[in-house]
Design a protein around this motif. Sequence first.
Motif, PDB file in Angstrom:
ATOM      1  N   LEU A  90       0.827  -1.201   0.000  1.00 13.63           N
ATOM      2  CA  LEU A  90       0.000   0.000   0.000  1.00 13.63           C
ATOM      3  C   LEU A  90       0.869   1.262   0.000  1.00 13.63           C
ATOM      4  N   ILE A  91       1.938   1.265   0.800  1.00 16.21           N
ATOM      5  CA  ILE A  91       2.851   2.418   0.821  1.00 16.21           C
ATOM      6  C   ILE A  91       3.519   2.576  -0.545  1.00 16.21           C
ATOM      7  N   SER A  92       3.991   1.491  -1.129  1.00 16.60           N
ATOM      8  CA  SER A  92       4.626   1.557  -2.456  1.00 16.60           C
ATOM      9  C   SER A  92       3.659   2.095  -3.501  1.00 16.60           C
ATOM     10  N   PHE A  93       2.408   1.695  -3.402  1.00 14.88           N
ATOM     11  CA  PHE A  93       1.374   2.144  -4.328  1.00 14.88           C
ATOM     12  C   PHE A  93       1.228   3.670  -4.285  1.00 14.88           C
ATOM     13  N   VAL A  94       1.183   4.244  -3.094  1.00 15.77           N
ATOM     14  CA  VAL A  94       1.029   5.700  -3.013  1.00 15.77           C
ATOM     15  C   VAL A  94       2.341   6.426  -3.292  1.00 15.77           C
ATOM     16  N   LYS A  95       3.475   5.793  -3.043  1.00 16.87           N
ATOM     17  CA  LYS A  95       4.767   6.400  -3.385  1.00 16.87           C
ATOM     18  C   LYS A  95       4.867   6.625  -4.892  1.00 16.87           C
ATOM     19  N   GLU A  96       4.304   5.709  -5.675  1.00 21.29           N
ATOM     20  CA  GLU A  96       4.343   5.846  -7.131  1.00 21.29           C
ATOM     21  C   GLU A  96       3.574   7.075  -7.602  1.00 21.29           C
ATOM     22  N   LYS A  97       2.608   7.521  -6.828  1.00 21.80           N
ATOM     23  CA  LYS A  97       1.747   8.635  -7.205  1.00 21.80           C
ATOM     24  C   LYS A  97       2.180   9.969  -6.591  1.00 21.80           C
ATOM     25  N   HIS A  98       3.044   9.917  -5.582  1.00 19.73           N
ATOM     26  CA  HIS A  98       3.433  11.131  -4.850  1.00 19.73           C
ATOM     27  C   HIS A  98       4.941  11.151  -4.642  1.00 19.73           C
ATOM     28  N   GLY A  99       5.551  12.264  -4.931  1.00 19.93           N
ATOM     29  CA  GLY A  99       6.989  12.416  -4.708  1.00 19.93           C
ATOM     30  C   GLY A  99       7.327  12.689  -3.261  1.00 19.93           C
ATOM     31  N   LYS A 100       6.351  13.186  -2.512  1.00 13.22           N
ATOM     32  CA  LYS A 100       6.543  13.469  -1.096  1.00 13.22           C
ATOM     33  C   LYS A 100       5.290  13.040  -0.348  1.00 13.22           C
ATOM     34  N   LEU A 101       5.501  12.396   0.788  1.00  8.25           N
ATOM     35  CA  LEU A 101       4.405  11.951   1.643  1.00  8.25           C
ATOM     36  C   LEU A 101       4.708  12.332   3.089  1.00  8.25           C
ATOM     37  N   GLU A 102       3.662  12.546   3.850  1.00 10.73           N
ATOM     38  CA  GLU A 102       3.816  12.866   5.265  1.00 10.73           C
ATOM     39  C   GLU A 102       2.771  12.088   6.050  1.00 10.73           C
ATOM     40  N   LEU A 103       3.065  11.810   7.304  1.00 13.97           N
ATOM     41  CA  LEU A 103       2.117  11.132   8.177  1.00 13.97           C
ATOM     42  C   LEU A 103       2.433  11.472   9.618  1.00 13.97           C
ATOM     43  N   GLY A 104       1.481  11.199  10.477  1.00 12.83           N
ATOM     44  CA  GLY A 104       1.682  11.331  11.912  1.00 12.83           C
ATOM     45  C   GLY A 104       1.509   9.968  12.558  1.00 12.83           C
ATOM     46  N   VAL A 105       2.346   9.679  13.543  1.00 14.59           N
ATOM     47  CA  VAL A 105       2.286   8.396  14.237  1.00 14.59           C
ATOM     48  C   VAL A 105       2.610   8.643  15.712  1.00 14.59           C
ATOM     49  N   TYR A 106       1.840   8.028  16.595  1.00 14.07           N
ATOM     50  CA  TYR A 106       2.103   8.187  18.023  1.00 14.07           C
ATOM     51  C   TYR A 106       3.498   7.676  18.358  1.00 14.07           C
ATOM     52  N   ASN A 107       4.222   8.431  19.181  1.00 11.96           N
ATOM     53  CA  ASN A 107       5.591   8.027  19.511  1.00 11.96           C
ATOM     54  C   ASN A 107       5.647   6.738  20.325  1.00 11.96           C
ATOM     55  N   LYS A 108       4.523   6.327  20.915  1.00  8.67           N
ATOM     56  CA  LYS A 108       4.483   5.050  21.648  1.00  8.67           C
ATOM     57  C   LYS A 108       4.189   3.865  20.728  1.00  8.67           C
TER      58      LYS A 108
END
Length: 143
Positions: A90-108
């Motif tokens: 799924l990540i590879s799929f969206v990488k093909e469509k976007h040169g830059k991606l961002e996300l938020g993830v809990y540090n825990k």
Amino acid sequence: MIRAFKEGDMPRIIDIWLTASVIAHDFIEQSYWEEKTEDMRSIYLPSSKTFVYTDEESNDVLGFISLIDNYIAAIFIVPSCQGKGIGKQLISFVKEKHGKLELGVYNKNLNSISFYKQQGFLISGEKIEEHTGETELIMTYTK
């Protein structure tokens, strides 16, 4: 197979999201996630572009990724199917469509942080998530 979200996928996606959220975020009360279910259904999913991963034989939805522009708002996999490459696809799929991606993830959420690092994301900042009070790392990927 990865395909665009269809309205009929909604119940399955909500189930995956809730089940995986409770497990991955055991440091947040389960009731918080249960209370967010209707927001997922009526606000968050409709405002994002969502793709689902389906099993090629059964056609069952096993995971999904939701984007708002270049921001990965959600990526969740059926817990029993985690670690089998679905999230990576799924990540590879969206990488093909976007040169830059961002996300938020809990540090825990150490497992997810490790996963995102393996996919080429770097920690670029942190903030306090307003609804939970938990620290959230900002991670970015640039092609």
